[in-house]
Design a protein around this motif. Sequence first.
Motif, PDB file in Angstrom:
ATOM      1  N   LYS A   3       0.867  -1.186   0.000  1.00 56.11           N
ATOM      2  CA  LYS A   3       0.000   0.000   0.000  1.00 56.11           C
ATOM      3  C   LYS A   3       0.896   1.227   0.000  1.00 56.11           C
ATOM      4  N   VAL A   5       1.338   5.162   0.532  1.00 61.45           N
ATOM      5  CA  VAL A   5       0.799   6.407   1.091  1.00 61.45           C
ATOM      6  C   VAL A   5       1.676   7.539   0.594  1.00 61.45           C
ATOM      7  N   ASN A  91      -5.131   8.848  -9.484  1.00 59.04           N
ATOM      8  CA  ASN A  91      -4.352   8.504  -8.289  1.00 59.04           C
ATOM      9  C   ASN A  91      -2.855   8.689  -8.510  1.00 59.04           C
ATOM     10  N   TYR A 103      -0.345   6.440  -5.959  1.00 64.67           N
ATOM     11  CA  TYR A 103      -0.659   6.237  -4.536  1.00 64.67           C
ATOM     12  C   TYR A 103      -1.935   5.412  -4.390  1.00 64.67           C
ATOM     13  N   ASP A 104      -2.038   4.778  -3.204  1.00 62.57           N
ATOM     14  CA  ASP A 104      -3.312   4.188  -2.781  1.00 62.57           C
ATOM     15  C   ASP A 104      -4.047   5.159  -1.866  1.00 62.57           C
ATOM     16  N   TYR A 105      -3.267   5.847  -1.033  1.00 58.12           N
ATOM     17  CA  TYR A 105      -3.835   6.897  -0.168  1.00 58.12           C
ATOM     18  C   TYR A 105      -2.996   8.165  -0.338  1.00 58.12           C
ATOM     19  N   HIS A 276     -11.848  13.527   4.707  1.00 59.94           N
ATOM     20  CA  HIS A 276     -11.773  13.168   3.293  1.00 59.94           C
ATOM     21  C   HIS A 276     -11.883  14.419   2.440  1.00 59.94           C
ATOM     22  N   THR A 281     -12.508   8.950  -1.688  1.00 65.64           N
ATOM     23  CA  THR A 281     -12.476   8.068  -0.517  1.00 65.64           C
ATOM     24  C   THR A 281     -11.046   7.725  -0.114  1.00 65.64           C
ATOM     25  N   ASN A 282     -10.074   8.067  -0.963  1.00 64.58           N
ATOM     26  CA  ASN A 282      -8.681   7.742  -0.630  1.00 64.58           C
ATOM     27  C   ASN A 282      -7.796   8.991  -0.594  1.00 64.58           C
ATOM     28  N   LEU A 312      -5.802   6.062   8.838  1.00 65.24           N
ATOM     29  CA  LEU A 312      -5.009   5.442   7.763  1.00 65.24           C
ATOM     30  C   LEU A 312      -4.435   4.097   8.216  1.00 65.24           C
ATOM     31  N   LEU A 315      -7.317   1.733   8.092  1.00 65.05           N
ATOM     32  CA  LEU A 315      -7.677   1.401   6.706  1.00 65.05           C
ATOM     33  C   LEU A 315      -6.684   0.406   6.109  1.00 65.05           C
TER      34      LEU A 315
END
Lengths: 379, 76
Positions: A3, A5, A91, A103-105, A276, A281-282, A312, A315
Motif C-alpha cells: 500500500k 501512502v 491517483n 498512490y493508494d492513499y 476526506h 475516498t482515498n 489510515l 484502513l
Amino acid sequence: MSKRVLIVGGGMGGTIVANGLARHLGDELRRGEVAITMLGDTDQHFYQPGLLYVPFGRMRESELSREQRQVLNRRVTFHVDPAKHIDVEKNQVTTDSGKTHGYDYLVLATGSRVMPQNIPGMVEGAHWFYELAAARKLRQALDTFQGGTIVVNVNAPHKCPVAPIEVTLMLHDHFRAKGMGEKVRLIYTYPIGRLHGLEPVANWVKPEYDRLGIAYETFFNTSKVDPAGKTISSEEGVDLSYDLLITIPPHQGAQVIDDSGLGKGGWVPTHPRTLHREGSTNVFVVGDTTNIPISKAGSTAHFEADTLIDNLVSLIVDGRMTRTYDGKVYCFLETGMKTGTYIWFDYETPPSPSPPTQMVHWLKLAYNRMYWLSARGLL
Amino acid sequence: MSERHRVDARGAMCPGPLMEMIAAIKLAAVGDEIEVLSSDRGTVDDIPEWVAKVGHRMVESVALDGYWSVVVKKAK
C-alpha cells in the motif's frame, strides 16, 4: 502489492502524519507491505509559530529550523521535489522534476502562504512576521523605531488567529520595557465588528486593550496601503496614518491545489469529521489546506493529523476507518512578555479564556522547544 | 457568468461565519453570490451590517432548521 501512502507537503501536518504512520506501521514497512513517501518543497523543516518571537529577539533563528530528513522517521522516503499536478482521478501526482508518483492513499498537506501582494501597496508599505525574512526586517524596524503610531492590521483569511493579539500585547510590553511606552501609540484593526473571531476572546481582549490604552478599529478590511503617505485604507472607508505598519497579510493555500482544480484559493473542500477530500475516498486533507471553517493553526493540524494517523493505519490494516475529528483546537496565547493564557474548543464546545499566568507563558516557551518531539510524533 | 458559492460555517467557532464570508468574497468575481450557512444567530445581524458598510448587496437571509442561510452578492 504494498500500500502506497503519498504525502504532499512537509510542514507540521504532513510531517506528523508521516512519522505517526511510520511508528504505527513499522512491521508493515519492514516487510515491504507499506511504503510512505513525502514530497516537500524544501530540505528544511520550519517551526512557524516561533516567528512571533523573532522581531523581539526572543528566539534565535537557529532554533526555528531543522533538516527535514532528520525530523522524519528513516522509513519515510523523502523527496525535495514539489508537486506540480495532483490527479485524484488517476491517483497520481506529478512533480516539478517530471516524476510521477502513484498512490493508494493521498494526504494533502500543502499548507498556506501569505499574500501581501494581493493588496495594493502592502508589500512596499508594511511589515509582517509570518515569514523569516520579513520577521528579520521587522526586528530591525523595531530596533530603530523612535516612537509614533504603530498600526497592527489583520486581514482575512489568516493562520494562527491569536497571533495578532499576541504581537500587539508584546509590542506594548516591548516598548514599555524600553522606556518608550509614552512615545508609542498602538492601533489594532480587525475585519469584523469585534476584536477577534472568537467572541469569548474578543470579550476578553477588549478590556485588556482599554486598560493598556491600545486603540482599535473594527470592520476594517484593507483596500490599499499608501507607502509614501504612510496611510492604510479600508473597504469600509476608514483611513489610518501610521509610522510603522505591521500587517497580518491575507493568506491563500498552495498554488498546486488551485492549478490541479482541487479548490479555489488553494483550500480543498474537506469533510469536517472524516477529513476526506469531498468526492474522494482515498484522499485526505490536513492542516491549513482544508476549507473547514476552523482556525488555521498548528494545533489544528496536529489534532487532525492524529485522527488521520489512526484512520489510515486502520484502513491499511483492517480496511476500515476508526474515528472522526472533533474540531479540537488548542492555542497558547501570549498576553505580553511575561504572561500567557490558552484557549481550547471543538465543534461543540466554545472557548473560555482563563486569566493569564506566568506559568502558561513558560509552558508556551517550553513547547516552542519541545515542538520537535511533536513533529517526530513523540509528544 | 455569475456563480453562487456556498460556505458551510455551521459550528464554526473561529474565525467565525463573517470572517469565512469575507475570505470567500475575496475569491469571488463581481456579480457572484456567496451563501453562508451559519448556526450562530449573530450572523443574521453581523453580515448585513458589514455588507452595508462595504457596499455589497444583501440577497436574502432565511431561518432554516436550526441554522440560517445568508446570501450576499459581491457588488464591487
